[in-house]
Design a protein around this motif. Structure first.
Motif, short mmCIF file in Angstrom:
data_model
loop_
_atom_site.label_atom_id
_atom_site.label_comp_id
_atom_site.label_asym_id
_atom_site.label_seq_id
_atom_site.Cartn_x
_atom_site.Cartn_y
_atom_site.Cartn_z
N THR A 1 0.84 -1.20 0.00
CA THR A 1 0.00 0.00 0.00
C THR A 1 0.87 1.25 0.00
OG1 THR A 1 -1.76 -1.17 1.16
CG2 THR A 1 -1.80 1.22 1.31
N ASP B 1 -5.40 -2.21 -3.58
CA ASP B 1 -4.94 -0.83 -3.75
C ASP B 1 -4.88 -0.58 -5.25
OD1 ASP B 1 -4.08 -0.49 -0.94
OD2 ASP B 1 -2.51 -1.91 -1.49
N THR C 1 -4.85 -3.99 4.22
CA THR C 1 -5.66 -3.90 3.00
C THR C 1 -6.65 -5.06 2.96
OG1 THR C 1 -3.80 -2.87 1.90
CG2 THR C 1 -5.54 -3.76 0.48
N ASP D 1 -7.92 0.05 3.05
CA ASP D 1 -7.39 -0.40 4.33
C ASP D 1 -8.45 -0.28 5.43
OD1 ASP D 1 -5.04 -0.77 2.96
OD2 ASP D 1 -3.82 -0.13 4.65
#
Ligand SMILES: Nc1nc2c(ncn2[C@@H]2O[C@H](COP(=O)(O)OP(=O)(O)OP(=O)(O)O)[C@@H](O)[C@H]2O)c(=O)[nH]1
Ligand SMILES: [Mg+2]
Length: 322
Positions: free
Chosen positions: A17, A51, A47, A32
């Motif tokens: 991330t 992402d 997460t 997240d």
């Protein structure tokens, strides 16, 4: 405008991330969530879906960045990204955290999980957090990569550093990309340091380095008791001696110790290969699951209303991230 896609994978906290946030031109899309499980000791958020970010390499080309969740319970997202959303990606960036108990096991695990993708696409391994622990060294990773039959470059990077990430991209996709790398590097040098959601996350602890083995500590019994539906647990050696137990049933302790001896014999006489767990499911009473690691056995008693599959997954997470 031509487009390239890259997938970022690797264990919890390796910096997937962070890397996508740092690289992305626009604020990246992260999913997240606050951590409420065994990962909490290492990180505040994790997460849960994916992402996404993108970076313009030049006026004519853009790279799309997809990050996977590290936790195994979200592994369906790995398949979705690798086989569907980003199946046409240029390659896989595998981030490995040098401070975890067994980076070797992490490497082997993720290489196996993404083997279909790796068979078709390029792979590069970025080892993060080496500022916090310098072992294992780069040469060890190179040895492991060779041992696993892979063709991949490996390097130490800091996932918070845009310069490190742009250099990685340049070496990884430089040949197929139409980019002004010097310009991108100059821009990266000007970029402020960014972290997850622009706020400094608590530093995750450096685990004891265990080489290739997972060793269950005595505290595993207490940790397992935090899993929903678990009523008791006992840890035994491969000789059947109980190390710690929360069970007040000595017959159950004896049974778990007994399974420590039985499982290897069972492996030898059957064609099943490596047996990692034996589950006794009861219609009316609690279930008993016995998990076999090298030289250790963990017995877990759980409510028969709790899913054995979810228990297995949570235990895997615990062993992997613990
Ligand atoms: N000291 C140090 N910290 C780093 C380095 N690389 C990343 N970090 C930090 O490590 C943490 C990584 O967290 P994330 O980016 O959320 O990790 P992730 O891989 O997305 O984890 P999951 O989503 O839970 O799978 C962040 O706090 C980063 O700031 C590094 O090289 N050194
Ligand atoms: Mg993440």
């Amino acid at each position: 405008m031509s487009e390239l896609k890259l997938i970022f994978a690797g264990p919890v906290g390796a910096g997937k991330t962070t890397a996508i946030n740092v690289l992305s031109d626009k604020p990246s899309l992260n999913t997240d969530a606050a951590v409420s499980d065994v990962t909490a000791a290492r990180k505040a958020t994790t997460t849960v879906a994916m992402d996404y970010g993108s970076l313009a390499l030049s006026d004519s080309q853009k790279v799309h960045l997809y990050g996977t969740p590290g936790q195994m319970r979200f592994r369906f997202m790995w398949d979705l990204l690798a086989n569907d959303l980003a199946a046409d990606c240029a390659g896989l960036v595998l981030l490995i955290d040098n401070t975890r108990a067994s980076p070797y096991r992490d490497l082997k695990y993720y290489v196996q999980e993404f083997s279909n993708l790796i068979a078709r696409k390029k792979l590069i391994v970025g080892v993060t957090r080496s500022d916090l622990r310098s072992e294992p060294k780069l040469a060890e990773y190179e040895g492991w990569i060779e041992e696993l039959g892979l063709q991949a470059e490996v390097r130490f990077i800091d996932a918070r550093s845009k310069v490190d990430l742009v250099k990685l991209l340049q070496d990884f996709v430089g040949e197929e990309a139409q980019a002004d790398w010097q310009q991108l590097l100059d821009d990266a040098e000007q970029a402020p340091e960014r972290s997850v959601a622009d706020s400094p996350a608590p530093e995750s602890p450096v685990s004891d380095y265990l080489g290739e083995n997972i060793v269950m500590k005595d505290s595993i019994v207490d940790d397992v008791l935090n899993i929903k539906g678990v009523q008791g647990a006992a840890l035994a050696t491969d000789m059947g001696d109980i190390v710690t137990s929360s069970l007040d049933d000595t017959e159950l302790d004896d049974f778990i110790g007994f399974m420590a001896g039985i499982v290897p014999v069972f492996e030898q006489v059957s064609d099943l290969g490596r047996v990692r767990s034996v589950v006794l499911k009861s219609e009316r009473n609690d279930n008993v699951s016995v998990y076999v690691e090298e030289e250790q056995v963990l017995g877990v008693v759980s409510s028969n209303r709790a899913s054995v599959r979810i228990l297995r997954q949570q235990l895997d997470d615990l062993l992997q991230w613990g």
